[in-house]
Motif scaffolding. Sequence first.
Motif, PDB file in Angstrom:
ATOM      1  N   LEU A 112       6.518   4.927   6.784  1.00 43.98           N
ATOM      2  CA  LEU A 112       4.964   5.036   7.491  1.00 43.98           C
ATOM      3  C   LEU A 112       4.853   3.989   8.828  1.00 43.98           C
ATOM      4  CD1 LEU A 112       2.970   4.474   4.116  1.00 43.98           C
ATOM      5  CD2 LEU A 112       3.140   6.669   5.795  1.00 43.98           C
ATOM      6  N   CYS A 131       1.105  -2.063   3.965  1.00 42.55           N
ATOM      7  CA  CYS A 131       0.428  -1.209   5.118  1.00 42.55           C
ATOM      8  C   CYS A 131      -1.118  -1.785   5.265  1.00 42.55           C
ATOM      9  CB  CYS A 131       0.657   0.350   5.110  1.00 42.55           C
ATOM     10  SG  CYS A 131       2.507   0.734   4.709  1.00 42.55           S
ATOM     11  N   VAL A 190      -3.407   0.923   7.205  1.00 47.46           N
ATOM     12  CA  VAL A 190      -3.819   2.371   6.689  1.00 47.46           C
ATOM     13  C   VAL A 190      -5.145   2.518   6.196  1.00 47.46           C
ATOM     14  CG1 VAL A 190      -1.270   3.026   6.895  1.00 47.46           C
ATOM     15  CG2 VAL A 190      -2.443   2.521   4.909  1.00 47.46           C
TER      16      VAL A 190
END
Length: 207
Positions: free
Chosen positions: A15, A58, A61
């Motif tokens: 990712l 992350c 996101v």
Amino acid sequence: PTPETSRLAQVVDWLGGSGAAGLVVFDEAHKAKNTGRDVDGLGSSKTGQTVLELQRSCPDVACLYASATGATEIKHLGYMERLGLHGLGRPHRDFDELKLAVERGGLAAMELVAITMRSEGMLSCRALSFRGTSFSLRTMHLTPAQVTMYSAAAALWQRMLRSLCELMIAEKKHIRQNYGKHNMSVHMDTAFLMRHFWAVQQKFFKQ
């Protein structure tokens, strides 16, 4: 963990890690509802912890949680950190504080959380149409043997309820005498006991 030793690390690396952007969709998200965020720290699942770690790894996101069976208790929302139900600009600093407040408020507080989520665009619910469907009510007559069996079962559960209430009263008295009334909720979760009792009773009569 590294991409060579962890599947989660592989996904995070794919990712983009801390620089990841875009949208991550958690389908069947209810499978992550057990995050171990109870007071006793029990009940955590590997799926729940993995979903939390993925979101934290992350931070940029966007997350979409998709589920047909979202949540029945506030603790089931523990993995949905991106909803913004707690933290900066909210009455509660963290999820544990929110969870405690909602549990104390009961069903009304849980409904307030749902109303807040809908009004702020966090929650979208869909239902199947009933167009073209029909229903009818039918009375099923029980045999004398079935009536006797049902009555005996109902009487049994009434006795168990009375026994449970007597035990809780005795336990509360013991806690007050040994720990003080202000520590009642720490040593005894009455709401949990009653929810478990009625859940088992319902399961019994559905068999």
